[in-house]
Scaffold this motif. Sequence first.
Motif, mmCIF file in Angstrom:
data_model
loop_
_atom_site.group_PDB
_atom_site.id
_atom_site.type_symbol
_atom_site.label_atom_id
_atom_site.label_comp_id
_atom_site.label_asym_id
_atom_site.label_seq_id
_atom_site.Cartn_x
_atom_site.Cartn_y
_atom_site.Cartn_z
ATOM 1 N N UNK A 62 0.442 -1.198 0.151
ATOM 2 C CA UNK A 62 0.177 0.071 0.041
ATOM 3 C C UNK A 62 0.925 1.068 -0.158
ATOM 4 N N UNK A 63 0.848 1.976 -0.849
ATOM 5 C CA UNK A 63 1.478 3.422 -1.184
ATOM 6 C C UNK A 63 0.496 3.910 -1.075
ATOM 7 N N UNK A 64 1.102 4.649 0.245
ATOM 8 C CA UNK A 64 0.295 5.721 1.141
ATOM 9 C C UNK A 64 0.424 7.123 0.800
ATOM 10 N N UNK A 65 1.489 7.528 0.461
ATOM 11 C CA UNK A 65 1.912 8.771 -0.450
ATOM 12 C C UNK A 65 3.022 7.961 -1.548
ATOM 13 N N UNK A 66 2.313 9.515 -2.837
ATOM 14 C CA UNK A 66 3.036 8.710 -4.356
ATOM 15 C C UNK A 66 4.125 8.728 -4.532
ATOM 16 N N UNK A 67 4.023 7.343 -4.889
ATOM 17 C CA UNK A 67 5.712 6.539 -5.322
ATOM 18 C C UNK A 67 5.942 6.427 -6.300
ATOM 19 N N UNK A 68 7.257 6.981 -7.245
ATOM 20 C CA UNK A 68 7.878 7.000 -8.580
ATOM 21 C C UNK A 68 8.427 5.341 -8.759
ATOM 22 N N UNK A 69 7.994 4.834 -9.501
ATOM 23 C CA UNK A 69 8.286 3.588 -10.283
ATOM 24 C C UNK A 69 7.843 3.492 -12.397
ATOM 25 N N UNK A 70 9.706 3.547 -12.018
ATOM 26 C CA UNK A 70 9.186 3.541 -13.978
ATOM 27 C C UNK A 70 9.152 4.734 -14.834
ATOM 28 N N UNK A 71 8.906 5.409 -14.527
ATOM 29 C CA UNK A 71 8.192 7.061 -14.968
ATOM 30 C C UNK A 71 6.745 6.975 -14.668
ATOM 31 N N UNK A 72 6.508 5.740 -13.699
ATOM 32 C CA UNK A 72 4.556 6.248 -13.005
ATOM 33 C C UNK A 72 4.862 6.628 -11.852
ATOM 34 N N UNK A 73 4.023 7.189 -11.169
ATOM 35 C CA UNK A 73 3.510 7.721 -9.936
ATOM 36 C C UNK A 73 2.258 6.752 -9.387
ATOM 37 N N UNK A 74 2.799 5.973 -8.187
ATOM 38 C CA UNK A 74 1.550 4.957 -8.332
ATOM 39 C C UNK A 74 1.202 5.889 -6.947
ATOM 40 N N UNK A 75 0.012 5.068 -6.239
ATOM 41 C CA UNK A 75 -0.273 5.328 -5.121
ATOM 42 C C UNK A 75 -1.826 4.437 -5.106
ATOM 43 N N UNK A 76 -1.623 4.152 -4.045
ATOM 44 C CA UNK A 76 -3.014 3.129 -2.824
ATOM 45 C C UNK A 76 -2.560 1.851 -3.115
ATOM 46 N N UNK A 77 -3.164 0.382 -3.265
ATOM 47 C CA UNK A 77 -2.797 -0.880 -3.018
ATOM 48 C C UNK A 77 -2.079 -1.912 -4.230
ATOM 49 N N UNK A 78 -0.854 -2.079 -4.030
ATOM 50 C CA UNK A 78 -0.253 -2.536 -5.731
ATOM 51 C C UNK A 78 -0.018 -4.281 -4.753
ATOM 52 N N UNK A 79 -0.042 -4.620 -6.085
ATOM 53 C CA UNK A 79 1.298 -6.360 -6.348
ATOM 54 C C UNK A 79 2.019 -5.945 -6.527
ATOM 55 N N UNK A 80 3.372 -6.242 -6.325
ATOM 56 C CA UNK A 80 4.615 -6.577 -6.543
ATOM 57 C C UNK A 80 5.138 -8.061 -7.157
ATOM 58 N N UNK A 81 5.160 -8.459 -8.559
ATOM 59 C CA UNK A 81 5.081 -9.364 -8.924
ATOM 60 C C UNK A 81 7.227 -10.316 -9.223
ATOM 61 N N UNK A 82 7.401 -10.461 -9.044
ATOM 62 C CA UNK A 82 9.078 -11.011 -9.161
ATOM 63 C C UNK A 82 9.039 -12.375 -9.540
ATOM 64 N N UNK A 83 9.458 -12.809 -11.151
ATOM 65 C CA UNK A 83 9.954 -14.472 -11.826
ATOM 66 C C UNK A 83 11.087 -14.448 -12.074
ATOM 67 N N UNK A 84 11.801 -15.088 -11.484
ATOM 68 C CA UNK A 84 12.573 -15.617 -11.376
ATOM 69 C C UNK A 84 13.328 -16.011 -12.757
ATOM 70 N N UNK A 85 11.824 -17.098 -13.392
ATOM 71 C CA UNK A 85 12.542 -17.161 -15.025
ATOM 72 C C UNK A 85 12.432 -16.219 -15.432
ATOM 73 N N UNK A 86 11.363 -14.876 -15.858
ATOM 74 C CA UNK A 86 12.165 -14.087 -16.455
ATOM 75 C C UNK A 86 12.974 -13.295 -16.557
ATOM 76 N N UNK A 87 13.096 -13.271 -15.145
ATOM 77 C CA UNK A 87 15.328 -12.511 -15.300
ATOM 78 C C UNK A 87 15.441 -13.422 -15.759
#
Length: 155
Positions: A62-87
């Motif tokens: 939950x980003x309770x304040x604005x957070x910059x990620x990859x050129x986009x500003x996110x705020x609110x609830x998100x899933x962060x998914x990491x895939x070792x196979x894609x990496x």
Amino acid sequence: MACCDHGTAAQAASMACCQDHTTPKVAQAMACCAMDTTNDPTIAAAGLGLGTPLPVKLMEVNFREPVLVGGKVLMGWYYIEHDDDRMARGEPCTYIYDLKALREPVVTFHCTHLERGPAPTATIVLTPTVNPAIKALAEFQFSNDTASHGVPAVR
């Protein structure tokens, strides 16, 4: 100030809440509340009992304040998914999904592997940007992992 100010005390105790990162390496306190879901049987059911880590891990944030990620500003609830196979294939290994619209990721990127000590809880590290009202996601780490995942800086 408590980070997990929602739900029951038991729910709050089970969440990997904001940690105050005040060391010189991490300039600002985190503005989030993260819940590690890598051991959630509804998400990781395919890996239960196999004794091997799943290639895909999820963290609810939950980003309770604005957070910059990859050129986009996110705020609110998100899933962060990491895939070792894609990496391993050199593809963008991190997908971030808005919990309200899970069909398409809002941000994707290829993280940088960072070796850290084991994290007792899921954590994220935010750093300041030129705009004092917005922080940038610098890295994230799943609970019990020694790998942290660096986020490419926006230029």
